[in-house]
Design a protein around this motif. Structure first.
Motif, mmCIF file in Angstrom:
data_model
loop_
_atom_site.group_PDB
_atom_site.id
_atom_site.type_symbol
_atom_site.label_atom_id
_atom_site.label_comp_id
_atom_site.label_asym_id
_atom_site.label_seq_id
_atom_site.Cartn_x
_atom_site.Cartn_y
_atom_site.Cartn_z
ATOM 1 N N VAL A 217 -1.405 -3.586 5.189
ATOM 2 C CA VAL A 217 0.035 -3.745 5.391
ATOM 3 C C VAL A 217 0.664 -2.396 5.741
ATOM 4 N N ALA A 218 0.251 -1.344 5.036
ATOM 5 C CA ALA A 218 0.790 -0.012 5.296
ATOM 6 C C ALA A 218 0.447 0.460 6.701
ATOM 7 N N GLU A 219 -0.794 0.222 7.140
ATOM 8 C CA GLU A 219 -1.213 0.665 8.479
ATOM 9 C C GLU A 219 -0.412 -0.039 9.567
ATOM 10 N N VAL A 220 -0.209 -1.335 9.412
ATOM 11 C CA VAL A 220 0.552 -2.093 10.415
ATOM 12 C C VAL A 220 1.999 -1.602 10.460
ATOM 13 N N ALA A 221 2.577 -1.381 9.279
ATOM 14 C CA ALA A 221 3.974 -0.927 9.232
ATOM 15 C C ALA A 221 4.118 0.479 9.817
ATOM 16 N N VAL A 222 3.186 1.372 9.495
ATOM 17 C CA VAL A 222 3.249 2.732 10.046
ATOM 18 C C VAL A 222 3.150 2.696 11.566
ATOM 19 N N ALA A 223 2.239 1.858 12.082
ATOM 20 C CA ALA A 223 2.094 1.739 13.538
ATOM 21 C C ALA A 223 3.386 1.243 14.183
ATOM 22 N N GLU A 224 4.035 0.278 13.552
ATOM 23 C CA GLU A 224 5.292 -0.251 14.078
ATOM 24 C C GLU A 224 6.391 0.814 14.073
ATOM 25 N N LEU A 225 6.463 1.569 13.006
ATOM 26 C CA LEU A 225 7.465 2.631 12.923
ATOM 27 C C LEU A 225 7.207 3.711 13.978
ATOM 28 N N HIS A 226 5.944 4.111 14.122
ATOM 29 C CA HIS A 226 5.604 5.113 15.136
ATOM 30 C C HIS A 226 5.910 4.607 16.543
ATOM 31 N N ALA A 227 5.648 3.331 16.778
ATOM 32 C CA ALA A 227 5.898 2.758 18.105
ATOM 33 C C ALA A 227 7.378 2.820 18.480
ATOM 34 N N ASN A 228 8.225 2.870 17.446
ATOM 35 C CA ASN A 228 9.668 2.959 17.700
ATOM 36 C C ASN A 228 10.208 4.358 17.409
ATOM 37 N N HIS A 229 9.288 5.344 17.458
ATOM 38 C CA HIS A 229 9.634 6.760 17.450
ATOM 39 C C HIS A 229 10.119 7.291 16.097
ATOM 40 N N ALA A 230 9.813 6.581 15.020
ATOM 41 C CA ALA A 230 10.135 7.090 13.686
ATOM 42 C C ALA A 230 8.964 7.911 13.161
ATOM 43 N N GLN A 231 9.273 8.931 12.392
ATOM 44 C CA GLN A 231 8.244 9.823 11.831
ATOM 45 C C GLN A 231 8.022 9.463 10.362
ATOM 46 N N VAL A 232 6.865 8.884 10.059
ATOM 47 C CA VAL A 232 6.529 8.521 8.686
ATOM 48 C C VAL A 232 5.836 9.714 8.027
ATOM 49 N N VAL A 233 6.376 10.172 6.892
ATOM 50 C CA VAL A 233 5.813 11.357 6.235
ATOM 51 C C VAL A 233 5.177 11.047 4.885
ATOM 52 N N ALA A 234 5.393 9.846 4.342
ATOM 53 C CA ALA A 234 4.798 9.483 3.054
ATOM 54 C C ALA A 234 4.833 7.967 2.904
ATOM 55 N N VAL A 235 3.850 7.448 2.159
ATOM 56 C CA VAL A 235 3.768 6.010 1.881
ATOM 57 C C VAL A 235 3.689 5.814 0.375
ATOM 58 N N VAL A 236 4.477 4.873 -0.133
ATOM 59 C CA VAL A 236 4.431 4.520 -1.552
ATOM 60 C C VAL A 236 4.168 3.019 -1.661
ATOM 61 N N ALA A 237 3.083 2.663 -2.339
ATOM 62 C CA ALA A 237 2.821 1.252 -2.661
ATOM 63 C C ALA A 237 3.434 0.990 -4.027
ATOM 64 N N ASN A 238 4.470 0.170 -4.062
ATOM 65 C CA ASN A 238 5.194 -0.098 -5.306
ATOM 66 C C ASN A 238 4.815 -1.469 -5.848
ATOM 67 N N ARG A 239 5.040 -1.649 -7.142
ATOM 68 C CA ARG A 239 4.792 -2.924 -7.827
ATOM 69 C C ARG A 239 3.312 -3.308 -7.811
ATOM 70 N N CYS A 240 2.425 -2.315 -7.883
ATOM 71 C CA CYS A 240 0.982 -2.590 -7.912
ATOM 72 C C CYS A 240 0.567 -3.043 -9.316
ATOM 73 N N ALA A 241 -0.549 -3.785 -9.381
ATOM 74 C CA ALA A 241 -1.118 -4.129 -10.683
ATOM 75 C C ALA A 241 -1.527 -2.844 -11.386
ATOM 76 N N GLY A 242 -1.207 -2.739 -12.658
ATOM 77 C CA GLY A 242 -1.482 -1.504 -13.381
ATOM 78 C C GLY A 242 -2.937 -1.103 -13.346
#
Length: 695
Positions: free
Chosen positions: A147-172
């Motif tokens: 999910v993160a890879e697909v979202a990062v690719a989409e953001l980059h395709a629209n010229h946004a610069q992704v500098v960090a990824v946080v996966a929230n609400r993960c199983a402990g």
């Protein structure tokens, strides 16, 4: 130009408000003026709760309307014009701030892929690096990475610069695996934050609103408690009792007086769960006789009535989604704690390229206190367990990992009240000052300390049962590292036991106090403003040396100004001579300290005045520690600066004792208590004599 940070996600329910709050909190410790901006709000008719949450954070000084770009309706009607308006409104906020946290859309109206692309366009047009938040709930580490890879690719395709990824609400149990998967898949900082059931829990008030209910009985302030379970009480009371859990709300027909009374009795009885509330449905009200009985029980538990039937009430309650709102301090503390524990703040700031400024704002100083206390957790005793402010502060301190705590008072009463308030005090020790074994131990020890005054064990038992004496004895005997009291007691009640029991530190003859005065861009030390009414020259010297040591403990370079109505050799008189003599004593005892006196306040703080009055002084014009000639001057000056200059006054901080004890104002706010405990813990760290733990 302000630095901006764009927090967005590829879907709804990611909990990105937790990450946004953590970012605002982190940045408030780093820069002077933090702004927030919501490019697309849900509606103009209802307030955006995420924006309200961030605006309520200390250090954010903007109005709600200033921080809104456009609404979903405007984006749907004309995306391009909306984008132009967003950029224009953002720049109005940017001009007033050092950093702006921009929180992306919530996926309530527009299809997901289109909405993510629009967020990317906004970020690109604002020149804002993106922190991407993805939902880890119910997903495997591999799926989260995908999910993160697909979202990062989409953001980059629209010229946004992704500098960090946080996966929230993960199983402990999967946090480490998720972090490893993200680190392998993303060439940028990535973190995993675990799910918290509390953050998803609605409040009793939110359930009441969902069912269209009204408060029938109970304490309205307890409507803010989080609901951790919802039960339908259609069965008999004996079967229902086995299913109760702490924090549960029970929905039952309004004509089931047997269930209502059984629940109230169970809630008040030891060994049963502490409920969050009761909802009486079906439009039935308890009969007048039952109502009189309920009111006679004096319950604080919220009892709500609704016209909805059981099915519709249960359905409405089950679909009520909890929100992270500033009104729930426990949720805010939990969110900040999760962010601090699982996101590397220094690495994130480096990725965002946010430079730290040189000035020290009040918020920076307060956060610095918490960070330093957290680095080596000390054990602090809080004697006033019957005060709700103490319990709320204790919950915050424990959630944020600031200190280990012992609270004095009746354990059943304290834990019951904490549960009613929705506070988590599980990690706190609770000790009854009338516990026979401990009372006897303390009485015997106190008798030995005061036997030269004719103290007897019988009299000592009465004395040490006082919470201030009991707490002080814990500190003296190494069972706690420090004590904080005074929210419900006088200053004398709090500090007199420390004079008798703990006494002064080596090479110090006087116990005094300082206020840490947090101005807009720096922190000054004022002493003595609370303890010694008319100090002698020797006491003034003690105050100056102790104040310099306190300044060093809190990261302030001590440059001491011994204040008087005269500067240098220009004046004469007994008061000036006292200050002059005190200054000379300090120079003899501590030649390493930078000190000037007598000196007037303006010459001590204003470089232009100092240049005229004392051009060769290393202190004049740049003093950081101010020693007042008497309590009258000191107390009035600190209050004048506090009120007139808007300074945050932290204190009084007692100094000169062998072990730390600090006094609170009886009007202390929860944050004042939190700060004072952190200060006491830092003072204990300087002594480096850890306590043996609770009794």
């Amino acid at each position: 130009m302000a630095r901006s940070i764009y927090v967005t996600s590829p879907e709804g329910d990611t909990g990105k408000s937790t990450i946004a709050l953590g970012l605002v909190d982190l940045l408030s410790r780093t820069v002077q003026r933090v702004g927030v901006f919501r490019p697309v709000a849900r509606s103009t008719q209802t307030r955006d709760y995420v924006l309200d949450l961030l605006l309520d954070h200390d250090g954010v000084d903007l109005t709600y309307d200033e921080c809104i770009g456009v609404t979903y309706e405007q984006v749907l009607a004309d995306p391009e014009q909306s984008l132009a308006l967003i950029v224009s409104r953002y720049h109005e906020v940017e001009r007033r701030c050092d950093v702006v946290v921009v929180v992306g859309t919530d996926y309530t109206d527009v299809a997901g892929p289109t909405e993510l692309a629009y967020n990317a366009r906004i970020a690109a047009n604002l020149g804002a690096p993106v922190v991407l938040v993805v939902n880890g709930s119910g997903r495997t580490p591999a799926t989260i990475q995908q999910v993160a890879e697909v979202a990062v690719a989409e953001l980059h395709a629209n010229h946004a610069q992704v500098v960090a990824v946080v996966a929230n609400r993960c199983a402990g149990s999967q946090v480490d695996q998720v972090q490893a998967a993200l680190a392998q898949g993303q060439r940028m900082p990535a973190w995993a934050v675990p799910e918290s059931a509390l953050l998803q829990a609605p409040t009793v008030r939110q359930l009441m609103d969902s069912v269209g209910g009204k408060l029938f009985a109970g304490d309205e302030s307890l409507l803010s408690r989080e609901v951790l379970d919802v039960l339908v009480g259609a069965m008999s009371i004996e079967h229902l009792l086995d299913r109760l859990a702490d924090g549960a709300v029970v929905i039952t027909p309004g004509d089931r007086s047997d269930v209502l009374l059984g629940l109230l009795m169970a809630h008040q009885a030891d060994g049963f769960a502490s409920l969050a509330g009761i909802i009486l449905n079906g439009g039935f009200q308890p009969t007048p006789t039952i109502e009189r009985l309920v009111m006679g029980l004096g319950t604080r538990l919220p009892i709500i009535t609704t016209d909805l039937g059981s099915f519709r009430s249960a359905s409405a309650a089950a679909t009520t989604r909890g929100r992270l709102e500033s009104s729930s301090q426990r949720k805010v503390d939990t969110a900040l704690s999760l962010f601090e524990q699982h996101v590397d703040g220094h690495a994130l700031l480096a990725a965002l390229d946010v430079p730290r400024i040189e000035v020290v704002t009040p918020l920076m100083f307060e956060y610095g206190l918490l960070d330093r206390a957290r680095s080596d957790r000390k054990h602090i005793v809080l004697p006033e367990g019957s005060d709700d402010r103490i319990l709320r502060a204790a919950s915050t301190l424990l959630q944020r990992g600031v200190a280990r705590l012992t609270i004095l008072g009746d354990e059943a009463s304290i834990r019951t009240r904490a549960t009613e308030l929705g506070l988590d005090l599980d990690e706190a020790a609770v000790l009854d000052p009338h516990d026979p074994a401990t009372l006897e131990q303390f009485a015997e020890a106190y008798t030995q300390m005061r036997k030269h005054k004719g103290m007897t064990v019988e009299r000592a038992r009465e004395i040490v049962s006082s919470v201030s004496y009991f707490g002080t004895m814990m500190v003296q005997l190494g069972l706690a590292d420090g004590m904080v009291s005074g929210a419900a007691h006088t200053t004398a009640h709090t500090i007199k036991p420390s004079f008798e029991i703990i006494k002064t530190a080596p090479d110090t003859n006087s116990v005094s106090s300082v206020f840490l005065m947090c101005l807009e861009d720096r922190v000054l030390v004022y002493g003595d403003c609370a303890v010694i009414p008319d100090p002698t020259a020797e006491q003034l010297a003690d105050i100056a040396i102790s104040s310099a040591s306190t300044a060093v403990q809190f990261g302030i370079e001590p440059r001491i100004a011994m204040l008087s109505y005269s500067t240098g050799e220009s004046g004469t008189g007994a008061d000036v001579e006292k200050v002059r003599a005190a200054t000379q004593l300090v120079r003899e005892r501590r030649p390493d300290l930078s000190i000037e006196g007598p000196i007037q306040y303006d010459a001590a703080v204003d470089a232009s005045v100092a240049k005229t009055k004392m051009p060769d002084s290393a202190v004049a014009g740049r003093a950081t520690v101010f020693v007042f000639p008497d309590l009258n001057t000191g107390n009035n000056t600190y209050k004048a600066v506090q009120r007139s200059a808007g300074a945050v006054a932290i204190g009084p901080v007692l100094q000169g004792l062998r072990k730390p004890v600090n006094d609170l104002s009886r009007g202390a706010l929860v944050q004042d208590i939190v700060n004072t405990v952190a200060i006491t813990a830092i003072q204990a760290q300087a002594l480096d004599t850890p306590s043996e733990g609770s009794l």
